[in-house]
Design a protein around this motif. Sequence first.
Motif, PDB file in Angstrom:
ATOM      1  N   PRO A  22       0.829  -1.219   0.000  1.00  9.37           N
ATOM      2  CA  PRO A  22       0.000   0.000   0.000  1.00  9.37           C
ATOM      3  C   PRO A  22       0.857   1.260   0.000  1.00  9.37           C
ATOM      4  N   GLY A  23       0.486   2.201  -0.836  1.00  4.66           N
ATOM      5  CA  GLY A  23       1.185   3.483  -0.864  1.00  4.66           C
ATOM      6  C   GLY A  23       2.340   3.538  -1.843  1.00  4.66           C
ATOM      7  N   LEU A  28       1.350  -0.293  -7.282  1.00  2.00           N
ATOM      8  CA  LEU A  28      -0.001  -0.033  -7.770  1.00  2.00           C
ATOM      9  C   LEU A  28      -0.062  -0.170  -9.284  1.00  2.00           C
TER      10      LEU A  28
END
Length: 64
Positions: A22-23, A28
């Motif tokens: 995440p982040g 992503l």
Amino acid sequence: MMAPRQQGSTLSPLQREPAPVPGCSECLRLANRRQNARSESDHSAVTDANVYLRRHLKAQHGEG
Ligand SMILES: [Zn+2]
């Protein structure tokens, strides 16, 4: 304590997909790429994305 760190060789790469951190924008991006490939039923592209994501995780996040 002295045992060498072994990579799990019993797990098939196809059975265990790497999870994005995440982040992280690169995670992503690769996760989106995998998602898009899956939505198009492009299995080789899904595998490619997993390879890139796993490689990125190992290089950037110390996972593997
Ligand atoms: Zn990442």
